[in-house]
Design a protein around this motif. Structure first.
Motif, PDB file in Angstrom:
ATOM      1  N   MET A   1      -1.138   0.100   7.550  1.00  0.00           N
ATOM      2  CA  MET A   1      -1.837  -0.492   6.423  1.00  0.00           C
ATOM      3  C   MET A   1      -3.256   0.048   6.310  1.00  0.00           C
ATOM      4  O   MET A   1      -3.715   0.421   5.218  1.00  0.00           O
ATOM      5  CB  MET A   1      -1.868  -2.015   6.539  1.00  0.00           C
TER       6      MET A   1
ATOM      7  N   HIS B   1       4.513   0.931   1.643  1.00  0.00           N
ATOM      8  CA  HIS B   1       4.462   0.135   2.867  1.00  0.00           C
ATOM      9  C   HIS B   1       4.037  -1.279   2.491  1.00  0.00           C
ATOM     10  O   HIS B   1       3.181  -1.463   1.625  1.00  0.00           O
ATOM     11  CB  HIS B   1       3.477   0.746   3.859  1.00  0.00           C
TER      12      HIS B   1
ATOM     13  N   ASP C   1       2.889  -5.250   4.078  1.00  0.00           N
ATOM     14  CA  ASP C   1       2.433  -6.050   5.209  1.00  0.00           C
ATOM     15  C   ASP C   1       2.170  -7.474   4.731  1.00  0.00           C
ATOM     16  O   ASP C   1       1.741  -7.693   3.585  1.00  0.00           O
ATOM     17  CB  ASP C   1       1.134  -5.493   5.799  1.00  0.00           C
TER      18      ASP C   1
ATOM     19  N   THR D   1       0.860  -1.182   0.000  1.00  0.00           N
ATOM     20  CA  THR D   1       0.000   0.000   0.000  1.00  0.00           C
ATOM     21  C   THR D   1       0.896   1.232   0.000  1.00  0.00           C
ATOM     22  O   THR D   1       2.110   1.143   0.130  1.00  0.00           O
ATOM     23  CB  THR D   1      -0.903   0.028   1.249  1.00  0.00           C
TER      24      THR D   1
ATOM     25  N   ASN E   1      -3.271   3.607   5.136  1.00  0.00           N
ATOM     26  CA  ASN E   1      -2.978   3.686   3.707  1.00  0.00           C
ATOM     27  C   ASN E   1      -4.170   3.283   2.859  1.00  0.00           C
ATOM     28  O   ASN E   1      -4.437   3.884   1.812  1.00  0.00           O
ATOM     29  CB  ASN E   1      -1.780   2.797   3.370  1.00  0.00           C
TER      30      ASN E   1
ATOM     31  N   ALA F   1      -7.540  -5.920   8.517  1.00  0.00           N
ATOM     32  CA  ALA F   1      -6.606  -4.805   8.692  1.00  0.00           C
ATOM     33  C   ALA F   1      -6.785  -4.250  10.095  1.00  0.00           C
ATOM     34  O   ALA F   1      -7.882  -3.810  10.461  1.00  0.00           O
ATOM     35  CB  ALA F   1      -6.868  -3.715   7.649  1.00  0.00           C
TER      36      ALA F   1
END
Length: 264
Positions: free
Chosen positions: A61, A38, A40, A30, A64, A55
């Protein structure tokens, strides 16, 4: 030898559904409103319509995703033998699941991870892919061929919303369309977003002396947002589209971060 096939499909193809079903972890990429990337890694469940995951509240995250609904994802076959690699790459639009989607996704989760599984923390989201690349790389020693073979299949989803152009602003603003009369927000429901009118006209109203009063009517190129919600308080205004309208939206945290980065 490289073989690449491209096709348009209405749902996630069966071979991709099967591949998704055999794996448990997906890497999501993201970016913030300012364009900072970023990554994850999260557990997921899936079906022929989308990929579902949780999330966590307050995570980068989730912030974003609120800034930009577009994400990219990758799933690999991890192996110590580099001569054999399979990989799924894709891009898609991500948004919170509806109650109906959530119920179906949770049944997939229990089937995948066991009936006694606890729900992960956070908000369930859905990724609807725009495009997927399914790569299968067989090295000669493994495949028994005279040369390496790379089979790449590109799947484009029919009627999927287009992936935005590159660039910090174009990539990270949420583009929203409202029909005439449709509510953009009402008191207590605004999430603290700031809007720019791209096309159409919107009207902002507030209660006064027992009746609704028109506060502002805004058109293309103008900006607005309920100041109370932008400060994290309960909003008092109602906004609706007067005509069919297209808006760009960004939440207050991202707007603050952008202003701070510009002042630095």
């Amino acid at each position: 030898m490289t073989t690449q096939l491209a096709s348009v499909t209405r749902e996630i193809p069966a071979e991709v559904v099967e591949y998704l079903g055999r794996h448990h972890v997906i890497t999501l990429s993201t970016s913030s409103f300012t364009g900072m990337p970023h990554a994850d890694t999260v557990v997921y469940m899936s079906d022929s319509h989308g990929i579902f995951f949780f999330a966590g509240e307050g995570t980068q995250m989730l912030r974003n995703i609120k800034d930009s609904r577009h994400v990219s994802f990758t799933i690999d076959d991890y192996t110590i033998d580099w001569r054999k690699v399979r990989e799924l790459q894709g891009v898609g639009r991500c948004q919170p699941t509806t109650p109906e989607q959530g119920a179906v996704a949770w049944s997939h989760y229990l089937a995948k991870f066991g009936p006694g599984s606890e729900q992960p923390p956070g908000l369930m989201h859905t990724i609807v892919p725009n495009e997927m690349h399914f790569v299968d790389y067989d090295y000669a020693i493994v495949a028994g061929q005279s040369e390496a073979s790379i089979r790449s299949r590109i799947y484009q989803m029919e009627d999927a919303p287009p992936t935005p152009a590159q660039g910090a602003v174009a990539t990270n603003l949420d583009r929203l369309t409202y029909e005439a009369g449709q509510l953009v927000f009402r008191p207590g429901e605004s999430t603290g977003q700031y809007y720019a009118v791209i096309d159409g006209e919107v009207e902002i109203r507030g209660e006064g002396y027992g009746a609704d009063q028109t506060v502002l009517r805004l058109g293309p190129g103008q900006f607005f947002g309920d100041q109370a919600t932008l400060r994290g308080q309960r909003g008092a205004l109602t906004c609706h589209a007067v005509t069919r309208s297209i808006l760009l939206a960004v939440d207050r945290t991202s707007l603050r971060d952008l202003l701070q980065s510009g002042a630095a």
